[in-house]
Design a protein around this motif. Structure first.
Motif, PDB file in Angstrom:
ATOM      1  N   SER A  38       0.830  -1.200   0.000  1.00  0.00           N
ATOM      2  CA  SER A  38       0.000   0.000   0.000  1.00  0.00           C
ATOM      3  C   SER A  38       0.868   1.255   0.000  1.00  0.00           C
ATOM      4  CB  SER A  38      -0.914   0.007   1.237  1.00  0.00           C
ATOM      5  OG  SER A  38      -1.734  -1.145   1.258  1.00  0.00           O
ATOM      6  N   VAL A  39       0.562   2.202  -0.880  1.00  0.00           N
ATOM      7  CA  VAL A  39       1.340   3.435  -0.989  1.00  0.00           C
ATOM      8  C   VAL A  39       0.795   4.508  -0.047  1.00  0.00           C
ATOM      9  CG1 VAL A  39       2.037   5.312  -2.533  1.00  0.00           C
ATOM     10  CG2 VAL A  39       2.025   2.944  -3.359  1.00  0.00           C
ATOM     11  N   THR A  40      -0.515   4.738  -0.081  1.00  0.00           N
ATOM     12  CA  THR A  40      -1.118   5.792   0.730  1.00  0.00           C
ATOM     13  C   THR A  40      -1.321   5.315   2.166  1.00  0.00           C
ATOM     14  OG1 THR A  40      -2.270   6.641  -1.219  1.00  0.00           O
ATOM     15  CG2 THR A  40      -3.093   7.350   0.931  1.00  0.00           C
ATOM     16  N   LYS A  41      -0.747   6.055   3.107  1.00  0.00           N
ATOM     17  CA  LYS A  41      -0.847   5.682   4.519  1.00  0.00           C
ATOM     18  C   LYS A  41      -1.685   6.670   5.327  1.00  0.00           C
ATOM     19  CE  LYS A  41       3.722   3.502   4.430  1.00  0.00           C
ATOM     20  NZ  LYS A  41       5.103   3.523   4.978  1.00  0.00           N
ATOM     21  N   ASP A  42      -1.858   7.878   4.800  1.00  0.00           N
ATOM     22  CA  ASP A  42      -2.614   8.913   5.503  1.00  0.00           C
ATOM     23  C   ASP A  42      -3.653   9.525   4.573  1.00  0.00           C
ATOM     24  OD1 ASP A  42      -0.880   9.045   8.003  1.00  0.00           O
ATOM     25  OD2 ASP A  42       0.606   9.531   6.466  1.00  0.00           O
ATOM     26  N   CYS A  43      -4.720  10.038   5.153  1.00  0.00           N
ATOM     27  CA  CYS A  43      -5.704  10.758   4.355  1.00  0.00           C
ATOM     28  C   CYS A  43      -5.108  12.100   3.931  1.00  0.00           C
ATOM     29  CB  CYS A  43      -6.969  11.006   5.176  1.00  0.00           C
ATOM     30  SG  CYS A  43      -7.910   9.501   5.518  1.00  0.00           S
ATOM     31  N   CYS A  44      -5.456  12.525   2.735  1.00  0.00           N
ATOM     32  CA  CYS A  44      -4.912  13.767   2.199  1.00  0.00           C
ATOM     33  C   CYS A  44      -5.994  14.470   1.385  1.00  0.00           C
ATOM     34  CB  CYS A  44      -3.688  13.484   1.336  1.00  0.00           C
ATOM     35  SG  CYS A  44      -2.908  14.953   0.633  1.00  0.00           S
ATOM     36  N   LEU A  45      -6.162  15.769   1.614  1.00  0.00           N
ATOM     37  CA  LEU A  45      -7.162  16.546   0.883  1.00  0.00           C
ATOM     38  C   LEU A  45      -6.492  17.366  -0.208  1.00  0.00           C
ATOM     39  CD1 LEU A  45     -10.258  17.330   0.921  1.00  0.00           C
ATOM     40  CD2 LEU A  45      -9.487  19.449   2.028  1.00  0.00           C
ATOM     41  N   GLY A  46      -7.032  17.285  -1.425  1.00  0.00           N
ATOM     42  CA  GLY A  46      -6.538  18.083  -2.541  1.00  0.00           C
ATOM     43  C   GLY A  46      -7.626  19.000  -3.049  1.00  0.00           C
ATOM     44  N   GLY A  72     -20.034  19.152   4.387  1.00  0.00           N
ATOM     45  CA  GLY A  72     -20.625  17.909   3.929  1.00  0.00           C
ATOM     46  C   GLY A  72     -19.939  17.274   2.731  1.00  0.00           C
ATOM     47  N   LEU A  73     -20.223  16.004   2.541  1.00  0.00           N
ATOM     48  CA  LEU A  73     -19.689  15.200   1.439  1.00  0.00           C
ATOM     49  C   LEU A  73     -20.768  15.031   0.384  1.00  0.00           C
ATOM     50  CD1 LEU A  73     -17.392  13.250   0.371  1.00  0.00           C
ATOM     51  CD2 LEU A  73     -18.655  11.419   1.547  1.00  0.00           C
ATOM     52  N   HIS A  74     -20.432  15.350  -0.861  1.00  0.00           N
ATOM     53  CA  HIS A  74     -21.393  15.191  -1.956  1.00  0.00           C
ATOM     54  C   HIS A  74     -21.437  13.760  -2.485  1.00  0.00           C
ATOM     55  CE1 HIS A  74     -20.898  19.620  -2.103  1.00  0.00           C
ATOM     56  NE2 HIS A  74     -22.125  19.600  -2.566  1.00  0.00           N
ATOM     57  N   LEU A  75     -20.249  13.127  -2.579  1.00  0.00           N
ATOM     58  CA  LEU A  75     -20.225  11.793  -3.179  1.00  0.00           C
ATOM     59  C   LEU A  75     -18.982  11.027  -2.751  1.00  0.00           C
ATOM     60  CD1 LEU A  75     -21.977  10.182  -5.270  1.00  0.00           C
ATOM     61  CD2 LEU A  75     -20.297  10.857  -6.997  1.00  0.00           C
ATOM     62  N   GLU A 111     -11.883  10.448  11.091  1.00  0.00           N
ATOM     63  CA  GLU A 111     -11.423  11.750  11.578  1.00  0.00           C
ATOM     64  C   GLU A 111     -11.232  12.728  10.419  1.00  0.00           C
ATOM     65  OE1 GLU A 111      -7.916  10.933  13.828  1.00  0.00           O
ATOM     66  OE2 GLU A 111      -9.009   9.977  15.489  1.00  0.00           O
ATOM     67  N   ALA A 112     -10.738  12.240   9.284  1.00  0.00           N
ATOM     68  CA  ALA A 112     -10.518  13.107   8.130  1.00  0.00           C
ATOM     69  C   ALA A 112     -11.846  13.611   7.554  1.00  0.00           C
ATOM     70  CB  ALA A 112      -9.726  12.367   7.059  1.00  0.00           C
ATOM     71  N   LEU A 113     -12.841  12.741   7.489  1.00  0.00           N
ATOM     72  CA  LEU A 113     -14.157  13.157   6.998  1.00  0.00           C
ATOM     73  C   LEU A 113     -14.750  14.246   7.886  1.00  0.00           C
ATOM     74  CD1 LEU A 113     -15.714   9.688   6.058  1.00  0.00           C
ATOM     75  CD2 LEU A 113     -15.155  11.524   4.456  1.00  0.00           C
ATOM     76  N   ALA A 114     -14.634  14.053   9.192  1.00  0.00           N
ATOM     77  CA  ALA A 114     -15.167  15.045  10.138  1.00  0.00           C
ATOM     78  C   ALA A 114     -14.402  16.362  10.038  1.00  0.00           C
ATOM     79  CB  ALA A 114     -15.104  14.491  11.557  1.00  0.00           C
ATOM     80  N   HIS A 115     -13.089  16.261   9.884  1.00  0.00           N
ATOM     81  CA  HIS A 115     -12.248  17.466   9.843  1.00  0.00           C
ATOM     82  C   HIS A 115     -12.465  18.273   8.562  1.00  0.00           C
ATOM     83  CE1 HIS A 115      -8.807  20.092  10.453  1.00  0.00           C
ATOM     84  NE2 HIS A 115      -8.343  19.750   9.256  1.00  0.00           N
ATOM     85  N   HIS A 116     -12.502  17.598   7.422  1.00  0.00           N
ATOM     86  CA  HIS A 116     -12.569  18.305   6.149  1.00  0.00           C
ATOM     87  C   HIS A 116     -13.997  18.579   5.673  1.00  0.00           C
ATOM     88  CE1 HIS A 116      -8.266  18.064   5.587  1.00  0.00           C
ATOM     89  NE2 HIS A 116      -8.287  16.752   5.726  1.00  0.00           N
ATOM     90  N   PHE A 117     -14.926  17.649   5.972  1.00  0.00           N
ATOM     91  CA  PHE A 117     -16.283  17.771   5.447  1.00  0.00           C
ATOM     92  C   PHE A 117     -17.344  17.824   6.542  1.00  0.00           C
ATOM     93  CE2 PHE A 117     -14.369  15.016   1.870  1.00  0.00           C
ATOM     94  CZ  PHE A 117     -13.842  16.128   1.230  1.00  0.00           C
ATOM     95  N   THR A 174     -23.228  15.182   6.265  1.00  0.00           N
ATOM     96  CA  THR A 174     -22.374  15.912   7.202  1.00  0.00           C
ATOM     97  C   THR A 174     -21.863  14.968   8.278  1.00  0.00           C
ATOM     98  OG1 THR A 174     -24.324  16.583   8.481  1.00  0.00           O
ATOM     99  CG2 THR A 174     -23.515  18.114   6.808  1.00  0.00           C
ATOM    100  N   PHE A 175     -20.758  15.351   8.899  1.00  0.00           N
ATOM    101  CA  PHE A 175     -20.108  14.498   9.892  1.00  0.00           C
ATOM    102  C   PHE A 175     -19.818  15.330  11.134  1.00  0.00           C
ATOM    103  CE2 PHE A 175     -19.003  13.197   5.633  1.00  0.00           C
ATOM    104  CZ  PHE A 175     -19.308  11.848   5.631  1.00  0.00           C
ATOM    105  N   LYS A 176     -20.145  14.766  12.288  1.00  0.00           N
ATOM    106  CA  LYS A 176     -19.901  15.469  13.560  1.00  0.00           C
ATOM    107  C   LYS A 176     -18.655  14.915  14.233  1.00  0.00           C
ATOM    108  CE  LYS A 176     -24.803  16.437  14.319  1.00  0.00           C
ATOM    109  NZ  LYS A 176     -25.944  16.282  15.243  1.00  0.00           N
TER     110      LYS A 176
END
Length: 217
Positions: free
Chosen positions: A42-50, A104-107, A94-100, A215-217
């Motif tokens: 596996s290459v990706t080890k952390d969540c990353c927002l672009g 909220g998340l559309h898709l 945690e990444a979903l809650a932090h960024h979205f 949305t995520f709390k």
């Protein structure tokens, strides 16, 4: 005051190791934000927002031209070759809650290689994580993104024939998410043309949901 002529679309990528999530994310963004390479692990080890540049006049809404920006959350492969499953789930949660969390998340895009059959156990792992993270409404906010779609063309399959002969596991999954799917090719059209086609398809799904978000709390 919110600028009604601008819209930000929030997407999250899920899928198995080496399914092409990071590469797909780069195509969506029109950049090279995410590290993508072949690897036996596996290459990706952390969540990353672009975040993409602004796409001026991408669409019209209410008679007005809309400038679009795409935000993509890349996530570690699941199952992961080095990280425990619970750690991956917690990281993504945690990444979903932090960024979205508020916007909220559309898709959610479940990334699946078109040249690798989807087996029941593999599908169960990925879908289970999406269910746990997105909740009971996950089916309304999930689509499958088939990467390496050029391989099915090389094998003499059209998209319709490919889906007609797909495994029962894949067909059941597609049925549960209202047959929301996208094929991503890496030849023929330029990458920018591919990007626009994929984004147009994504916007169709988002419009079907009346632009609602999770949305995520």
């Amino acid at each position: 005051m919110t600028d009604s002529s601008k819209m930000t679309i929030n997407l999250a990528l899920f899928g198995m190791t080496q399914s092409g999530k990071s590469s797909a994310g780069n195509i969506l963004l029109g950049s090279t934000d995410f590290h993508s390479s072949f690897s036996p692990s596996s290459v990706t080890k952390d969540c990353c927002l672009g975040r993409s540049c602004h796409l001026c006049g991408f669409m019209r809404r209410g008679g007005q031209e809309i400038t679009l920006q795409i935000q993509v959350l890349d996530t570690p492969g699941y199952p992961h070759s080095r990280l425990k499953q619970e750690r991956v789930k917690q990281e993504v949660k945690e990444a979903l809650a932090h960024h979205f969390g508020q916007d909220g998340l559309h898709l959610a895009l479940l990334v699946q290689r078109a040249d690798v059959p989807l087996c029941r156990q593999e599908a169960s792992s990925s879908v289970q994580m999406i269910q746990e993270l997105l909740g009971h409404a996950w089916k309304n906010y999930t689509a499958i993104l088939f990467t390496h779609a050029e391989k099915i063309e090389e094998a003499g399959f059209s998209e319709d024939k490919y889906l007609h002969e797909a495994s029962d596991t894949l067909l059941t999954l597609l049925s549960s998410i209202q047959r929301r799917y996208i094929f991503q090719y890496k030849k023929g059209d330029s990458l920018n043309e591919q990007r626009i086609k994929i984004l147009e398809r994504i916007m169709e799904f988002i419009k079907e949901n009346c632009y609602q978000v999770l949305t995520f709390k």
